[in-house]
Motif scaffolding. Structure first.
Motif, PDB file in Angstrom:
ATOM      1  N   SER A   1      -2.494   0.448 -11.962  1.00 40.13           N
ATOM      2  CA  SER A   1      -3.057   0.231 -13.298  1.00 40.13           C
ATOM      3  C   SER A   1      -4.539   0.583 -13.242  1.00 40.13           C
ATOM      4  CB  SER A   1      -2.912  -1.242 -13.718  1.00 40.13           C
ATOM      5  OG  SER A   1      -1.560  -1.586 -13.835  1.00 40.13           O
ATOM      6  N   PRO A   2      -5.045   1.333 -14.224  1.00 40.88           N
ATOM      7  CA  PRO A   2      -6.451   1.744 -14.187  1.00 40.88           C
ATOM      8  C   PRO A   2      -7.405   0.585 -14.482  1.00 40.88           C
ATOM      9  CG  PRO A   2      -5.399   2.522 -16.212  1.00 40.88           C
ATOM     10  CD  PRO A   2      -4.324   1.907 -15.382  1.00 40.88           C
ATOM     11  N   ILE A   3      -8.551   0.594 -13.792  1.00 40.33           N
ATOM     12  CA  ILE A   3      -9.649  -0.323 -14.111  1.00 40.33           C
ATOM     13  C   ILE A   3     -10.719   0.454 -14.863  1.00 40.33           C
ATOM     14  CG2 ILE A   3     -11.468  -1.793 -13.162  1.00 40.33           C
ATOM     15  CD1 ILE A   3      -9.686  -2.297 -10.738  1.00 40.33           C
ATOM     16  N   ASN A   4     -11.103   1.597 -14.279  1.00 42.75           N
ATOM     17  CA  ASN A   4     -12.050   2.505 -14.928  1.00 42.75           C
ATOM     18  C   ASN A   4     -11.734   3.923 -14.441  1.00 42.75           C
ATOM     19  OD1 ASN A   4     -13.300   2.760 -12.345  1.00 42.75           O
ATOM     20  ND2 ASN A   4     -14.475   0.886 -12.770  1.00 42.75           N
ATOM     21  N   THR A   5     -12.639   4.847 -14.594  1.00 40.99           N
ATOM     22  CA  THR A   5     -12.350   6.243 -14.245  1.00 40.99           C
ATOM     23  C   THR A   5     -12.281   6.479 -12.736  1.00 40.99           C
ATOM     24  OG1 THR A   5     -14.704   6.769 -14.380  1.00 40.99           O
ATOM     25  CG2 THR A   5     -13.374   7.162 -16.363  1.00 40.99           C
ATOM     26  N   GLU A   6     -12.741   5.518 -11.943  1.00 39.52           N
ATOM     27  CA  GLU A   6     -12.758   5.700 -10.493  1.00 39.52           C
ATOM     28  C   GLU A   6     -11.923   4.678  -9.737  1.00 39.52           C
ATOM     29  OE1 GLU A   6     -16.834   5.599  -9.355  1.00 39.52           O
ATOM     30  OE2 GLU A   6     -17.285   7.577 -10.188  1.00 39.52           O
ATOM     31  N   GLN A   7     -11.573   3.569 -10.379  1.00 39.28           N
ATOM     32  CA  GLN A   7     -10.899   2.469  -9.688  1.00 39.28           C
ATOM     33  C   GLN A   7      -9.582   2.103 -10.364  1.00 39.28           C
ATOM     34  OE1 GLN A   7     -14.398  -0.134 -10.078  1.00 39.28           O
ATOM     35  NE2 GLN A   7     -14.311  -0.384  -7.841  1.00 39.28           N
ATOM     36  N   VAL A   8      -8.619   1.710  -9.507  1.00 40.63           N
ATOM     37  CA  VAL A   8      -7.321   1.250 -10.002  1.00 40.63           C
ATOM     38  C   VAL A   8      -6.900   0.008  -9.213  1.00 40.63           C
ATOM     39  CG1 VAL A   8      -6.564   3.569 -10.680  1.00 40.63           C
ATOM     40  CG2 VAL A   8      -6.013   2.704  -8.396  1.00 40.63           C
ATOM     41  N   VAL A   9      -5.895  -0.669  -9.737  1.00 35.40           N
ATOM     42  CA  VAL A   9      -5.277  -1.802  -9.037  1.00 35.40           C
ATOM     43  C   VAL A   9      -3.851  -1.409  -8.679  1.00 35.40           C
ATOM     44  CG1 VAL A   9      -4.428  -4.180  -9.243  1.00 35.40           C
ATOM     45  CG2 VAL A   9      -6.651  -3.573 -10.186  1.00 35.40           C
ATOM     46  N   ILE A  10      -3.475  -1.650  -7.428  1.00 35.92           N
ATOM     47  CA  ILE A  10      -2.089  -1.409  -7.006  1.00 35.92           C
ATOM     48  C   ILE A  10      -1.259  -2.618  -7.428  1.00 35.92           C
ATOM     49  CG2 ILE A  10      -0.543  -1.052  -5.052  1.00 35.92           C
ATOM     50  CD1 ILE A  10      -2.888   0.222  -3.550  1.00 35.92           C
ATOM     51  N   GLU A  11      -0.228  -2.362  -8.222  1.00 37.55           N
ATOM     52  CA  GLU A  11       0.620  -3.455  -8.713  1.00 37.55           C
ATOM     53  C   GLU A  11       1.773  -3.750  -7.754  1.00 37.55           C
ATOM     54  OE1 GLU A  11      -0.253  -5.189 -11.168  1.00 37.55           O
ATOM     55  OE2 GLU A  11      -1.581  -3.939 -12.389  1.00 37.55           O
ATOM     56  N   ASP A  12       2.407  -2.698  -7.242  1.00 37.96           N
ATOM     57  CA  ASP A  12       3.552  -2.891  -6.344  1.00 37.96           C
ATOM     58  C   ASP A  12       3.897  -1.563  -5.695  1.00 37.96           C
ATOM     59  OD1 ASP A  12       5.510  -4.261  -4.996  1.00 37.96           O
ATOM     60  OD2 ASP A  12       6.554  -4.972  -6.792  1.00 37.96           O
ATOM     61  N   PHE A  13       4.722  -1.623  -4.650  1.00 36.12           N
ATOM     62  CA  PHE A  13       5.180  -0.382  -4.022  1.00 36.12           C
ATOM     63  C   PHE A  13       6.577  -0.042  -4.510  1.00 36.12           C
ATOM     64  CE2 PHE A  13       5.904  -3.857  -0.935  1.00 36.12           C
ATOM     65  CZ  PHE A  13       7.278  -3.798  -0.773  1.00 36.12           C
ATOM     66  N   LEU A  14       6.895   1.237  -4.491  1.00 38.35           N
ATOM     67  CA  LEU A  14       8.228   1.704  -4.860  1.00 38.35           C
ATOM     68  C   LEU A  14       9.131   1.631  -3.621  1.00 38.35           C
ATOM     69  CD1 LEU A  14       7.195   4.792  -7.037  1.00 38.35           C
ATOM     70  CD2 LEU A  14       7.718   2.466  -7.782  1.00 38.35           C
ATOM     71  N   PRO A  15      10.458   1.699  -3.777  1.00 37.50           N
ATOM     72  CA  PRO A  15      11.361   1.603  -2.615  1.00 37.50           C
ATOM     73  C   PRO A  15      10.957   2.554  -1.496  1.00 37.50           C
ATOM     74  CG  PRO A  15      12.625   1.562  -4.645  1.00 37.50           C
ATOM     75  CD  PRO A  15      11.207   1.837  -5.047  1.00 37.50           C
ATOM     76  N   ARG A  16      10.979   2.023  -0.273  1.00 40.76           N
ATOM     77  CA  ARG A  16      10.521   2.786   0.892  1.00 40.76           C
ATOM     78  C   ARG A  16      11.680   3.403   1.646  1.00 40.76           C
ATOM     79  NH1 ARG A  16       6.817  -2.409   2.328  1.00 40.76           N
ATOM     80  NH2 ARG A  16       4.767  -1.582   1.779  1.00 40.76           N
ATOM     81  N   GLN A  17      11.413   4.558   2.239  1.00 37.29           N
ATOM     82  CA  GLN A  17      12.391   5.206   3.107  1.00 37.29           C
ATOM     83  C   GLN A  17      12.301   4.646   4.521  1.00 37.29           C
ATOM     84  OE1 GLN A  17      12.346   9.454   2.792  1.00 37.29           O
ATOM     85  NE2 GLN A  17      13.579   9.785   4.613  1.00 37.29           N
ATOM     86  N   SER A  18      11.094   4.270   4.936  1.00 30.80           N
ATOM     87  CA  SER A  18      10.900   3.700   6.274  1.00 30.80           C
ATOM     88  C   SER A  18       9.577   2.959   6.304  1.00 30.80           C
ATOM     89  CB  SER A  18      10.896   4.802   7.346  1.00 30.80           C
ATOM     90  OG  SER A  18       9.807   5.694   7.129  1.00 30.80           O
ATOM     91  N   LEU A  19       9.387   2.133   7.346  1.00 38.17           N
ATOM     92  CA  LEU A  19       8.169   1.342   7.493  1.00 38.17           C
ATOM     93  C   LEU A  19       7.903   1.123   8.973  1.00 38.17           C
ATOM     94  CD1 LEU A  19       6.063  -0.069   5.679  1.00 38.17           C
ATOM     95  CD2 LEU A  19       7.446  -2.141   5.798  1.00 38.17           C
ATOM     96  N   LEU A  20       6.651   1.328   9.388  1.00 38.98           N
ATOM     97  CA  LEU A  20       6.269   1.143  10.784  1.00 38.98           C
ATOM     98  C   LEU A  20       5.169   0.093  10.883  1.00 38.98           C
ATOM     99  CD1 LEU A  20       6.137   4.898  11.851  1.00 38.98           C
ATOM    100  CD2 LEU A  20       7.829   3.216  12.625  1.00 38.98           C
ATOM    101  N   TYR A  21       5.193  -0.670  11.975  1.00 38.46           N
ATOM    102  CA  TYR A  21       4.274  -1.793  12.156  1.00 38.46           C
ATOM    103  C   TYR A  21       3.460  -1.639  13.434  1.00 38.46           C
ATOM    104  CZ  TYR A  21       7.612  -4.114   8.996  1.00 38.46           C
ATOM    105  OH  TYR A  21       8.437  -4.448   7.954  1.00 38.46           O
ATOM    106  N   ARG A  22       2.240  -2.176  13.410  1.00 38.51           N
ATOM    107  CA  ARG A  22       1.470  -2.361  14.630  1.00 38.51           C
ATOM    108  C   ARG A  22       1.277  -3.866  14.810  1.00 38.51           C
ATOM    109  NH1 ARG A  22      -3.897   0.448  14.644  1.00 38.51           N
ATOM    110  NH2 ARG A  22      -4.449  -0.994  16.287  1.00 38.51           N
ATOM    111  N   GLN A  23       0.956  -4.286  15.997  1.00 32.46           N
ATOM    112  CA  GLN A  23       0.716  -5.716  16.184  1.00 32.46           C
ATOM    113  C   GLN A  23      -0.341  -5.915  17.257  1.00 32.46           C
ATOM    114  OE1 GLN A  23       4.730  -6.715  17.429  1.00 32.46           O
ATOM    115  NE2 GLN A  23       3.982  -7.364  19.415  1.00 32.46           N
ATOM    116  N   ASP A  24      -1.038  -7.051  17.146  1.00 31.47           N
ATOM    117  CA  ASP A  24      -1.924  -7.469  18.214  1.00 31.47           C
ATOM    118  C   ASP A  24      -1.514  -8.889  18.584  1.00 31.47           C
ATOM    119  OD1 ASP A  24      -2.981  -9.123  16.220  1.00 31.47           O
ATOM    120  OD2 ASP A  24      -4.638  -7.775  15.794  1.00 31.47           O
ATOM    121  N   ALA A  25      -2.349  -9.594  19.293  1.00 26.68           N
ATOM    122  CA  ALA A  25      -1.962 -10.923  19.774  1.00 26.68           C
ATOM    123  C   ALA A  25      -1.798 -11.931  18.636  1.00 26.68           C
ATOM    124  CB  ALA A  25      -3.006 -11.427  20.769  1.00 26.68           C
ATOM    125  N   TRP A  26      -2.361 -11.622  17.474  1.00 26.66           N
ATOM    126  CA  TRP A  26      -2.366 -12.616  16.403  1.00 26.66           C
ATOM    127  C   TRP A  26      -1.451 -12.287  15.237  1.00 26.66           C
ATOM    128  CZ3 TRP A  26      -6.771 -10.531  18.626  1.00 26.66           C
ATOM    129  CH2 TRP A  26      -7.440 -11.383  19.518  1.00 26.66           C
TER     130      TRP A  26
END
Length: 288
Positions: A45-70
């Motif tokens: 959704s637009p905020i102004n001519t340079e900024q937007v807000v992400i509302e949600d993601f569309l269905p994903r084909q795949s997803l990868l994760y990284r992790q650290d100790a926390w």
């Protein structure tokens, strides 16, 4: 009114998104959400001519994760080909390679192993070590950083690709060679620490052509597997999956249980004992 866009840069809680007509916007999320990743197709959704807000993601084909100790973080979404980049110097981690291949199998992403800096004399030992992974069906491609671009282009073509590996393996140098520019910062290897400096501090998506994208990711020390189910792990081992369903107990941890098909196969020398040990370690992580 919402529009669709793709996340092309992820800084953790701040993003850059690109719309189908090529416009880019600085993007934030509502309620400090961080469950978005580079490569995600999102509603904005637009905020102004340079900024937007992400509302949600569309269905994903795949997803990868990284992790650290926390905590576990997202690396990339909608990847169709994963390239694990290794180099004999600084010392690469076979455990990281194994975890990345496991994650690729679980996400049904085609995985390729890139042995970079192949002209180094230390490469010979790794070339021999990687023959086992070739026997499992994984392609191993040798590159020499700046000379590697032409070798990799046919492999990348038509996919959303990601370079994964520890810092210092040459991922950003390969990315620059493919792009023909210095779009990804490169750094000198810290020999004192035997690990590369973290030259890529965020995930960045590049267009190689109209059909091909490449995500360059920060150097990894650990690869996230906590999203997997322990009971399904055998399915993600090309060399062990034929044993799935043959253990006496469906929730077998392949350690002390009687009539364990995996342990029996290892004792007979039919499968590699070190692969069973890796399976046991990941199983332990997931059932804690």
């Amino acid at each position: 009114m919402t529009h669709t866009a793709q996340i092309i840069t992820s800084y953790g809680r701040r993003y850059i998104v690109r719309t189908p007509d090529g416009q880019t916007f600085d993007a934030t999320t509502r309620k400090k959400r961080v469950d978005f990743a580079c490569g995600d197709q999102v509603e904005i959704s637009p905020i102004n001519t340079e900024q937007v807000v992400i509302e949600d993601f569309l269905p994903r084909q795949s997803l990868l994760y990284r992790q650290d100790a926390w905590r576990t973080k997202l690396i990339a979404a909608n990847v169709t080909r994963l390239l694990v980049v290794l180099a004999a110097v600084p010392s690469p981690s076979e455990a990281l390679l194994q975890r990345a291949l496991l994650a690729a199998e679980a996400a049904e992403i085609d995985a390729v192993i890139v042995l970079n800096k192949a002209d180094l004399p230390e490469t010979a030992a790794w070339r021999e070590k990687l023959k086992f992974y070739e026997s499992l069906g994984y392609r191993v491609i040798e590159t020499r950083a700046l000379e590697g671009a032409e070798t990799l282009k046919p492999v990348l073509q038509g996919h959303t690709n990601i370079f994964l590996g520890q810092s210092g393996m040459g991922k950003s140098t390969l990315t620059n060679a493919l792009l023909g520019s210095q779009a990804a910062r490169t750094g000198d290897i810290s020999t004192a620490l035997d690990s590369g400096k973290h030259t890529t501090t965020h995930a960045q998506l590049y267009d190689l052509d109209n059909e091909t994208q490449l995500i360059d990711s920060p150097g990894l020390q650990e690869f996230g597997l906590h999203h997997l189910e322990a009971a399904n792990l055998l399915q993600y081992f090309p060399d062990l999956r034929h044993l799935a369903g043959q253990c006496r107990f469906h929730n077998c941890t392949h350690r002390a249980e009687p009539n364990c098909a995996v342990k029996a196969a290892a004792e007979k020398g039919e499968v590699r004992a070190e692969r069973v040990e890796f399976l046991q370690r990941v199983t332990d992580e997931l059932i804690r």
